[in-house]
Design a protein around this motif. Structure first.
Motif, PDB file in Angstrom:
ATOM      1  N   PRO A  11       1.323  -9.072 -12.736  1.00 45.52           N
ATOM      2  CA  PRO A  11       0.915  -7.741 -13.190  1.00 45.52           C
ATOM      3  C   PRO A  11       1.322  -6.666 -12.174  1.00 45.52           C
ATOM      4  N   LEU A  12       1.628  -5.474 -12.649  1.00 49.13           N
ATOM      5  CA  LEU A  12       2.049  -4.382 -11.766  1.00 49.13           C
ATOM      6  C   LEU A  12       0.987  -4.093 -10.698  1.00 49.13           C
ATOM      7  N   GLU A  13      -0.299  -4.207 -11.076  1.00 46.38           N
ATOM      8  CA  GLU A  13      -1.382  -3.951 -10.101  1.00 46.38           C
ATOM      9  C   GLU A  13      -1.265  -4.932  -8.936  1.00 46.38           C
ATOM     10  N   GLU A  14      -0.944  -6.178  -9.281  1.00 46.19           N
ATOM     11  CA  GLU A  14      -0.852  -7.202  -8.241  1.00 46.19           C
ATOM     12  C   GLU A  14       0.385  -6.965  -7.368  1.00 46.19           C
ATOM     13  N   LEU A  15       1.488  -6.600  -8.014  1.00 42.09           N
ATOM     14  CA  LEU A  15       2.707  -6.268  -7.265  1.00 42.09           C
ATOM     15  C   LEU A  15       2.423  -5.122  -6.305  1.00 42.09           C
ATOM     16  N   ASP A  16       1.712  -4.115  -6.797  1.00 38.33           N
ATOM     17  CA  ASP A  16       1.411  -2.953  -5.961  1.00 38.33           C
ATOM     18  C   ASP A  16       0.501  -3.344  -4.796  1.00 38.33           C
ATOM     19  N   HIS A  17      -0.472  -4.208  -5.082  1.00 38.60           N
ATOM     20  CA  HIS A  17      -1.386  -4.668  -4.037  1.00 38.60           C
ATOM     21  C   HIS A  17      -0.599  -5.407  -2.940  1.00 38.60           C
ATOM     22  N   LEU A  18       0.323  -6.275  -3.347  1.00 36.64           N
ATOM     23  CA  LEU A  18       1.139  -7.015  -2.378  1.00 36.64           C
ATOM     24  C   LEU A  18       2.048  -6.071  -1.596  1.00 36.64           C
ATOM     25  N   TRP A  19       2.583  -5.058  -2.283  1.00 38.48           N
ATOM     26  CA  TRP A  19       3.439  -4.087  -1.590  1.00 38.48           C
ATOM     27  C   TRP A  19       2.630  -3.307  -0.546  1.00 38.48           C
ATOM     28  N   ASN A  38       1.001  -2.190   5.073  1.00 35.51           N
ATOM     29  CA  ASN A  38      -0.136  -2.045   5.982  1.00 35.51           C
ATOM     30  C   ASN A  38      -0.382  -3.266   6.851  1.00 35.51           C
ATOM     31  N   ASP A  39      -0.254  -4.474   6.256  1.00 36.90           N
ATOM     32  CA  ASP A  39      -0.502  -5.701   7.033  1.00 36.90           C
ATOM     33  C   ASP A  39       0.788  -6.341   7.515  1.00 36.90           C
ATOM     34  N   ARG A  40       1.929  -5.730   7.192  1.00 40.15           N
ATOM     35  CA  ARG A  40       3.242  -6.279   7.569  1.00 40.15           C
ATOM     36  C   ARG A  40       3.480  -7.676   6.973  1.00 40.15           C
ATOM     37  N   LEU A  41       2.963  -7.920   5.776  1.00 40.29           N
ATOM     38  CA  LEU A  41       3.239  -9.183   5.080  1.00 40.29           C
ATOM     39  C   LEU A  41       4.733  -9.234   4.755  1.00 40.29           C
ATOM     40  N   LEU A  59       5.889 -10.681  19.358  1.00 39.76           N
ATOM     41  CA  LEU A  59       6.817 -10.742  18.228  1.00 39.76           C
ATOM     42  C   LEU A  59       6.419  -9.715  17.180  1.00 39.76           C
ATOM     43  N   GLN A  60       7.360  -9.394  16.299  1.00 38.72           N
ATOM     44  CA  GLN A  60       7.070  -8.502  15.175  1.00 38.72           C
ATOM     45  C   GLN A  60       5.792  -8.936  14.468  1.00 38.72           C
ATOM     46  N   ALA A  61       5.011  -7.954  14.007  1.00 40.70           N
ATOM     47  CA  ALA A  61       3.767  -8.260  13.280  1.00 40.70           C
ATOM     48  C   ALA A  61       4.033  -9.158  12.069  1.00 40.70           C
ATOM     49  N   GLU A  62       5.182  -8.934  11.407  1.00 39.61           N
ATOM     50  CA  GLU A  62       5.531  -9.749  10.247  1.00 39.61           C
ATOM     51  C   GLU A  62       5.531 -11.231  10.617  1.00 39.61           C
ATOM     52  N   VAL A  63       6.026 -11.529  11.825  1.00 44.12           N
ATOM     53  CA  VAL A  63       6.157 -12.921  12.261  1.00 44.12           C
ATOM     54  C   VAL A  63       4.825 -13.450  12.780  1.00 44.12           C
ATOM     55  N   VAL A  64       4.254 -12.758  13.774  1.00 48.20           N
ATOM     56  CA  VAL A  64       3.086 -13.306  14.471  1.00 48.20           C
ATOM     57  C   VAL A  64       1.841 -13.339  13.587  1.00 48.20           C
TER      58      VAL A  64
END
Length: 295
Positions: free
Chosen positions: A64-72, A77-80, A212-217
């Motif tokens: 769902p678009l809401e879920e896509l937006d939440h992940l984005w 914000n969390d560097r996922l 390390l980058q937040a994405e990694v650590v």
């Protein structure tokens, strides 16, 4: 995918514009937005570049678009990492499924397969991928060495489940055998019989992890990153143990970190069972790979 998540082209176009602006504002590469839409909306590059999808009555999303937006938002914000949002990453000529149970396969690691191919005097026989993670290296080896049997080992059952899914999805299930355990341990029944071994082991010094980058650590599995005090714990172990598993002339091949080449070369020389030790650079010119042969 189960149920279909349909939205209008206009809705998706509006979401994309907002996402692109947010990416630029938070220092995330804006190209990631389109890469994500290629994966979850099935759009192609041309439709994205021309924005022609804006006029489409409906587009099918994988979630769902809401879920896509939440992940984005978590990307911003969390560097996922965006690869974990899409659940896949391109690697060599494959789409490799990933989750936060596995390290995201890096483009530079693709060179391991080319080096294995170049150094394989025996492209058949048994090859090991130790610490397989997503299974990318095992799949690359199975593809490059069609006569070989690949034995892929990982300590993490979650990682193995993903690796097995990838092998199945990409048509290599019959070529790759999977084992849970630590390094060579599950393969003692083939001791001395291996034509080659490839590994991208954990090689980051423990004290370096937080830098390390937040994405990694914050998101990638520390088990796959932490190489102990000097980053060489796992590599040391692989240098020590591998000679009893390799045939004479068998290939020993690993990836390492910038700055570790001299130490690794010295460890290989001092161990006494290896010959023709070579260090190879990646495309950026960083000495990243070590190749040696069981003498």
């Amino acid at each position: 995918m189960g149920e279909k998540h349909l939205i209008s082209g206009l809705q998706l176009w509006q979401w994309r514009n907002t996402a692109l602006q947010a990416a630029i504002a938070t220092d995330v590469p804006p190209a990631e937005v389109d890469w994500l839409l290629l994966e979850v909306a099935g759009l192609d590059r041309l439709a994205l570049r021309l924005e022609s999808f804006k006029n489409w009555p409906q587009i099918q999303l994988q979630l769902p678009l809401e879920e896509l937006d939440h992940l984005w938002q978590r990307r911003l914000n969390d560097r996922l990492p965006v690869q974990y949002i899409a659940g896949v990453t391109p690697w060599r000529n494959f789409q490799i499924a990933v989750s936060n149970a596995v390290l995201i396969p890096r483009p530079e690691t693709e060179c391991l397969i080319d080096l294995a191919l170049a150094s394989a005097s025996n492209g058949s026989g048994h090859w090991a991928d130790l610490g397989t993670g997503s299974g990318a290296i095992a799949i690359g080896l199975a593809d490059a060495l069609p006569q070989a049997t690949i034995h892929a080992v990982d300590y993490s059952l979650e990682a193995l489940a993903i690796a097995q899914t990838n092998a199945r999805n990409l048509g290599f299930a019959d070529r790759i055998k999977f084992y849970q355990g630590s390094w060579w341990e599950p393969l003692t029944f083939l001791k001395g019989k291996f034509s080659g071994m490839v590994s991208n082991p954990p090689y980051i010094p423990t004290s370096t992890l937080p830098t390390l980058q937040a994405e990694v650590v914050n998101h990638e599995p520390h088990l796959a990153l932490d190489g102990g005090t000097d980053g060489l714990d796992c590599i040391r172990h692989l240098i020590e143990i591998s000679p009893s598993y390799l045939q004479p002339g068998g290939v020993w091949l690993i990836e390492m970190m910038a700055g570790q080449a001299d130490a690794v070369r010295e460890l290989l020389q001092n161990q006494g069972s290896y010959c023709k030790i070579q260090i190879h650079a990646d495309l950026a010119g960083i000495e990243r790979f070590a190749v040696a042969y069981k003498s």
